[in-house]
Design an enzyme around this catalytic site. Structure first.
Site, PDB file in Angstrom:
ATOM      1  N   CYS A 135       0.801  -1.228   0.000  1.00  0.00           N
ATOM      2  CA  CYS A 135       0.000   0.000   0.000  1.00  0.00           C
ATOM      3  C   CYS A 135       0.831   1.274   0.000  1.00  0.00           C
ATOM      4  O   CYS A 135       0.263   2.371  -0.070  1.00  0.00           O
ATOM      5  CB  CYS A 135      -0.950   0.005   1.189  1.00  0.00           C
ATOM      6  SG  CYS A 135      -2.121  -1.376   1.159  1.00  0.00           S
ATOM      7  N   CYS A 455       0.558   2.525   6.661  1.00  0.00           N
ATOM      8  CA  CYS A 455       0.944   1.133   6.895  1.00  0.00           C
ATOM      9  C   CYS A 455       0.897   0.393   5.563  1.00  0.00           C
ATOM     10  O   CYS A 455       0.363   0.904   4.573  1.00  0.00           O
ATOM     11  CB  CYS A 455      -0.006   0.477   7.888  1.00  0.00           C
ATOM     12  SG  CYS A 455      -1.729   0.436   7.294  1.00  0.00           S
TER      13      CYS A 455
END
Length: 471
Positions: A135, A455
């Site tokens: 991500c 994250c």
């Protein structure tokens, strides 16, 4: 670790009133807080090039399976690149390099940066490559560009990211793949017939991609549910935060604040001009949804999770000297950044907690210095768990080797134009959205410093300090 966290954090005095305070602040969306004019020091360093964000764009982020469903990833990336060219007006041959991030690769266009660049009309003499870091893939694309400029290899780099969840690669089973490869090598009809005779019904079972950790075989949603439980994050807190995200995103969309979104004419369909996942609901409606991962007692639901999204983004990065020489008015400086990693089983989504203090220390800043915070919202529970971890001396001392907590961002500075829960989260494209949003918010609110944090799968994380360009 989970049981230790649950017991210790619940008994930690600093958290006893945290949930109540957060709930009260999180829904305060009626007014935009504008920071007072700042006279803080610049973060420029002697002998280090100033690298600037000239501008950034993104396609509308759409729920997968909707208007983009018949496209391919490079179509969206191409649209973002063309939108960036149009918005900045930079001549195509002034770009030295193109870097894109993506997570689930289309096998026909594995180097999607190159295919999108050629499709957008860039010279075939401009090198392009694709990176993947879950991500934070477009974060990695941007910092790769920063490195190329800082090293003197380039003056102008386009970085971006793309994700296309409407059509992901679905493989044959391994046994079927081996048989098909052997068929391709077979020399005679008899050899081919012999191979075909070995095919069994089980061979025909497809292998579907899963948003799960290879090292632990656990889905990210399941991990988010466990993390929320470990930090004592309630279902109500998660739903409240998700509602806040959608409410703020709707307000920003209606107010014309999402100026990085470009219109895109989908071939054979209408022009798409805005994100389609922003849907403010009510606590009553959200409470009716059942747990999505840990059943029946989990707290992570479809309403407080980010959704599968199609979209692309792009930013133009330059050395300050080159940008000014070309007549550009940059939006922000990209300053210090860090990447971190930790245990992918119990700390999979705690990247912001670990990355934030390191990025601040590199810049000589504290949380109080930051005017704008943009954190990636994978799950409401993930955000809430990070905020609780950042507010815990015990967690900092026990797991991070730090003397004290870094502290939590004031909610009046945090994700004030919505976040991934509401705007959408194309895995490879979110990082550029975060950075561009920080730049725009700093301009709008009169702040000087912004912080991006995210994250990523694998227990990875990223944080970057951004400084507003003098207006």
């Amino acid at each position: 670790m989970t049981s230790m966290l649950m017991n210790s954090l619940r008994n930690c005095p600093v958290n006893s009133t945290w949930a109540v305070q957060f709930a009260a602040r999180s829904l305060s969306t009626s007014s935009q807080v504008h920071a007072a004019a700042k006279t803080k020091k610049t973060l420029a360093k002697p002998g280090v090039k100033n690298i600037v964000l000239v501008d950034g764009v993104r396609t509308p982020f759409l729920q997968s399976g909707t208007s983009y469903a018949d496209l391919m990833p490079h179509d969206l990336a191409r649209a973002a690149l063309q939108g960036l060219l149009t918005k900045t007006g930079i001549p195509k041959d002034y770009v030295d390099y193109i870097v894109y991030g993506t997570v689930i690769q289309e096998v026909k266009t594995s180097n999607v940066a190159r295919e999108a660049a050629l499709g957008a009309g860039f010279s075939d003499k401009i090198p392009s490559h694709t990176v993947t870091m879950a991500c934070i893939s477009s974060n990695q694309a941007m910092t790769t560009g920063v490195g190329l400029i800082a090293a003197g290899q380039c003056d102008a780099v386009v970085a971006g990211g793309v994700e296309f969840m409407s059509d992901v690669p679905i493989r044959h089973s391994r046994k079927m793949r081996k048989t098909m490869l052997s068929l391709n090598r077979a020399k005679t009809l008899g050899a081919r017939l012999a191979l075909l005779s070995t095919i069994r019904p089980a061979h025909l079972s497809p292998e579907l991609p899963a948003v799960a950790e290879f090292s632990t075989a656990e889905t990210m949603g399941h991990s988010a549910d466990r993390l929320a439980a470990a930090f004592g994050v309630t279902r109500k807190e998660q739903d409240e935060f998700a509602l806040r995200s959608h409410t703020l995103a709707k307000k920003a969309q209606d107010g014309g604040l999402l100026s990085d979104v470009i219109s895109f004419k989908v071939p054979g369909k209408d022009i798409v001009s805005k994100d389609n996942g922003i849907r403010p609901s009510s606590m009553e409606q959200m409470s009716k949804l059942k747990p999505a991962f840990i059943k029946p007692h989990g707290t992570v639901t479809a309403a407080n999770s980010s959704f599968l999204t199609d979209g692309a983004s792009a930013v133009l990065l330059m050395s300050e000297e080159k940008a000014l020489a070309m007549g550009f008015k940059p939006k922000a400086y990209l300053r210090d950044f860090v990447y971190v990693s930790q245990d992918p089983k119990d700390q999979l989504l705690l990247g912001p907690t670990y990355a934030t203090p390191k990025a601040l220390e590199r810049s000589g800043l504290t949380m109080e210095d930051i005017d704008v915070f943009e954190f990636h919202e994978a799950f409401a529970g993930q955000i809430m768990a990070n905020l609780k971890a950042m507010d815990s001396d015990w967690f900092a001392q026990t797991y991070m080797g730090r003397k004290s907590k870094v502290g939590t961002p004031p909610m009046e500075k945090f994700n004030m134009w919505g976040g991934s829960l509401s705007l959408g989260h194309p895995f490879g494209a979110t990082g550029c959205r975060l950075v561009t949003t920080v730049a725009h918010r700093l301009q709008k609110e009169g702040g000087q410093y912004g912080l991006v944090a995210a994250c990523a799968a694998g227990g990875l994380g990223h944080a970057m300090v951004i400084e507003a360009y003098p207006q």
